[in-house]
Design a protein around this motif. Structure first.
Motif, short mmCIF file in Angstrom:
data_model
loop_
_atom_site.label_atom_id
_atom_site.label_comp_id
_atom_site.label_asym_id
_atom_site.label_seq_id
_atom_site.Cartn_x
_atom_site.Cartn_y
_atom_site.Cartn_z
N ALA A 101 0.65 -1.25 -0.15
CA ALA A 101 0.08 0.13 -0.14
C ALA A 101 0.85 1.22 -0.03
O ALA A 101 0.59 2.21 -0.73
CB ALA A 101 -0.93 -0.06 1.20
N VAL A 102 1.71 1.26 0.93
CA VAL A 102 2.61 2.34 0.89
C VAL A 102 3.45 2.75 -0.34
O VAL A 102 3.42 3.76 -0.90
CB VAL A 102 3.61 2.34 2.27
N GLY A 103 4.11 1.80 -1.04
CA GLY A 103 4.94 1.84 -2.01
C GLY A 103 3.96 2.14 -3.21
O GLY A 103 4.37 3.25 -4.03
N TYR A 104 2.92 1.59 -3.21
CA TYR A 104 1.69 2.01 -4.34
C TYR A 104 1.26 3.06 -4.51
O TYR A 104 1.28 3.81 -5.34
CB TYR A 104 1.01 0.76 -4.20
N VAL A 105 0.73 3.69 -3.14
CA VAL A 105 0.08 4.83 -3.13
C VAL A 105 1.19 6.09 -3.52
O VAL A 105 1.07 6.98 -4.39
CB VAL A 105 -0.12 5.04 -1.88
N LEU A 106 2.54 5.79 -3.04
CA LEU A 106 3.54 6.72 -3.30
C LEU A 106 4.02 6.70 -4.84
O LEU A 106 3.97 7.86 -5.35
CB LEU A 106 4.75 6.17 -2.54
N ALA A 107 3.86 5.46 -5.45
CA ALA A 107 4.07 5.49 -7.04
C ALA A 107 3.22 6.29 -7.69
O ALA A 107 3.26 6.96 -8.60
CB ALA A 107 4.30 4.13 -7.24
N ALA A 108 1.77 6.09 -7.15
CA ALA A 108 0.71 6.62 -7.85
C ALA A 108 0.69 8.18 -7.67
O ALA A 108 0.54 9.02 -8.73
CB ALA A 108 -0.59 6.17 -7.20
N ALA A 109 1.13 8.73 -6.60
CA ALA A 109 1.10 10.13 -6.21
C ALA A 109 2.37 10.78 -7.47
O ALA A 109 1.89 11.67 -8.09
CB ALA A 109 1.16 10.33 -4.90
#
Lengths: 292, 293
Positions: A101-109
């Motif tokens: 979740a953390v890595g993916y949300v950062l990547a999305a942002a």
């Protein structure tokens, strides 16, 4: 004239006769509304039959092979249950979800922001394209040792691995969506005096939403790979850690149970993404056939 | 781009006539040439020496065969396309960039697929949104939707309504800001004949009520004659306006069919049609001689 129409016998309803089901196989009685030719039978029963055959064969074959080499579905279920009850699976699942979740949300942002920048500015595109092409072409798993050197062996490093795997496809698809903004919509913004902020947030970003979600789907698969790899190679925690440990201990049933849980993580994330899209952007439904 | 709103002082909000010609839109000696695609090829001349005046409240149509530059000329008036040489004045100001308070109806309706009909119309109030309260904006959008007959469809998405309704939404978006100048680029071009004629009649009555100065691009001669005070026929040979025909038929004009039954109107229609067809044949002859060489 009107009486003529009234007095005429109503035509035999063709559907009523079909509904009683005498003319067709019994399962075709349960056609899915709005989808002619597709029945509940063909849609759900056939996959279930296929799976049942698969698991039966697996069970029969797995019972006759050396338990170190192979296992049976019943053993996998038992292993899963043991892992749930003795408290190994829960924390591992939590770590996996958190890393992802953390890595993916950062990547999305970051991906969406950089994608907008590239989509809007030719200068940014020309300057950043070499890097994007480089990282797209590079097998990023090879960078794991470098990530360890820079970020250690903890949570941070795992998040970074998820991030660097996921971010590129989000950047590329967002940039494509922004660039494909129809010129007529840009003209609308100009005529009605949109400022730069409104142009980006009111026209270009919404126009890119279908592309962004396409990119997010691709990125999700890559992020999952990154998550498992990071947990196998960097920290030996989470589901990746379980897979390695059980693999080393030749506990095949437990190994497969962990893999199954990992795929559940992927399914949950994909469903979540789809729910968010339908909830926040209902207009993207069938957005591919919108005009230009 | 936002500065345009502040730059417009209240006294300039009303249509200001050109100091010399007293027209709302003045086009003088305007041309446009695209540079050649490849070296040694001829540059592409699109328009040359165009002169046109559109007076306050007038409805002028630009008619011509495809490729005669009528859309380009309209986009120039709206500041969407650059021009050189020449000068275009809209409301007394030289057009460089988009003039304040104009309405523009696009060929393909150009609605935002993520906004409902109501929200799409609200876009038309973006320029003057600071002058109104939320309630006023709501009332204006509702009133405009009522005017174009789409109030029942306010919450629909563009893809959920028909092409005719989409075009009406585009028209409502252009009208909601009560523009002094209304520019329309073949708004009914993609519609079927029945929807088209109904929308033409609706547009005629709407324009009569709003008294906006309107320029209308079309390739349909009947449409132009029915709607316009004057019809400017453009030539794809000389790349300019060939002739302007006065349509001296009183308003309100009746249904199209009744109007064209009138001998005088039929003559006018014939005149415009001859001009357009003459241009088409001249253009065809021109290309023939070109290919012969």
């Amino acid at each position: 004239m009107a009486t003529d129409v009234v007095s005429r016998k109503p035509a035999k309803p063709a559907r009523a006769q079909r509904k009683d089901g005498f003319e067709r196989p019994f399962w075709e009685r349960w056609t899915i509304p709005g989808k002619p030719g597709s029945t509940w039978f063909s849609r759900f029963t056939l996959p279930v039959i296929s799976l049942a055959i698969f698991f039966t064969v697996w069970q029969l074959v797995g019972g006759r092979v050396d338990p170190i080499l192979f296992t049976t579905p019943s053993k996998v279920v038992r292993a899963l249950w043991t892992m749930i009850t003795d408290g190994t699976l829960g924390p591992a699942f939590g770590v996996a979800m958190k890393d992802l979740a953390v890595g993916y949300v950062l990547a999305a942002a970051v991906g969406i922001s950089v994608g907008i920048l590239i989509g809007r500015s030719q200068v940014a595109e020309r300057m950043l394209n070499p890097y994007i092409n480089f990282f797209q072409a590079t097998p990023l798993i090879a960078l794991v040792p470098l990530v360890v050197i820079w970020f250690g062996v903890g949570f941070q490093a795992r998040v970074v691995v998820v991030f660097i795997l996921a971010v590129w496809s989000i950047i590329i698809s967002t940039a494509a969506g922004v660039k494909q903004t129809p010129s007529s919509l840009i003209d609308v913004g100009r005529v009605y005096k949109y400022n730069r902020m409104q142009m980006v947030l009111g026209i270009e970003l919404p126009n890119a939403v279908p592309n962004i979600f396409a990119g997010l789907r691709i990125a999700l698969g890559k992020a999952l790979i990154g998550m498992i790899i990071a947990q196998m190679e960097i920290s030996l925690t989470g589901l990746g850690g379980l897979v390695v440990n059980y693999g080393n201990a030749f506990k095949t049933a437990y190994l497969l149970g962990s893999v199954f849980t990992a795929s559940m993580v992927g399914v949950i994330a994909a469903v979540l993404l789809e729910v968010i899209r339908k909830w926040l952007f209902p207009w993207t439904e069938g957005a591919n056939d919108r005009r230009r | 781009m936002t500065d345009a709103v502040e730059m417009t002082r209240p006294d300039e909000k009303r249509a200001v006539a050109h100091p010399r010609t007293a027209a709302v839109i003045t086009v003088e000696g305007v041309g446009k040439t695209y540079p050649p695609r490849k070296k040694k090829k001829k540059p592409n001349l699109v328009l040359e020496g165009v002169d046109l005046e559109v007076r306050q409240g007038e409805f002028v149509s630009l008619v011509g065969t495809s490729g005669c530059g009528k859309t380009t000329l309209l986009r120039m008036m709206g500041g969407l396309t650059s021009y050189f040489p020449g000068e275009i004045h809209v409301k007394g100001k030289l057009v460089r960039g988009i003039p304040p308070r104009i309405g523009f109806v696009f060929q393909d309706s150009a609605l935002m697929p993520w906004r409902s009909v109501w929200q799409n119309v609200k876009v038309g109030l973006n320029e003057s949104r600071k002058n109104f309260t939320k309630q006023e904006i709501k009332d204006k959008v509702d009133a405009t939707l009522e005017l174009v007959g789409l109030i029942d469809y306010r919450d629909y998405l563009p893809r959920q309504i028909s092409g005719g309704m989409q075009q009406r939404t585009g028209l409502a978006r252009a009208l909601v800001g009560e523009p002094d100048v209304l520019l329309m680029d073949e708004p009914f071009g993609a519609l079927d004949a029945l929807t088209r004629s109904r929308l033409q009649e609706e547009l005629a009555s709407i324009v009569l009520r709003t008294s906006a100065t309107s320029v209308f691009v079309t390739h349909d001669v009947d449409e132009a004659v029915f709607l316009s005070d004057r019809v400017a026929v453009m030539s794809s040979v000389t790349k300019t306006i060939r002739q302007v025909v006065d349509i001296d038929v009183p308003r309100p004009r009746s249904m199209r069919t009744e109007m064209f039954a009138d001998m005088h109107v039929a003559d006018l229609r014939r005149e415009v049609l001859d001009l357009v067809i003459g241009e088409r044949d001249a253009a065809a002859a021109g290309t023939k001689t070109k290919t012969a060489n």
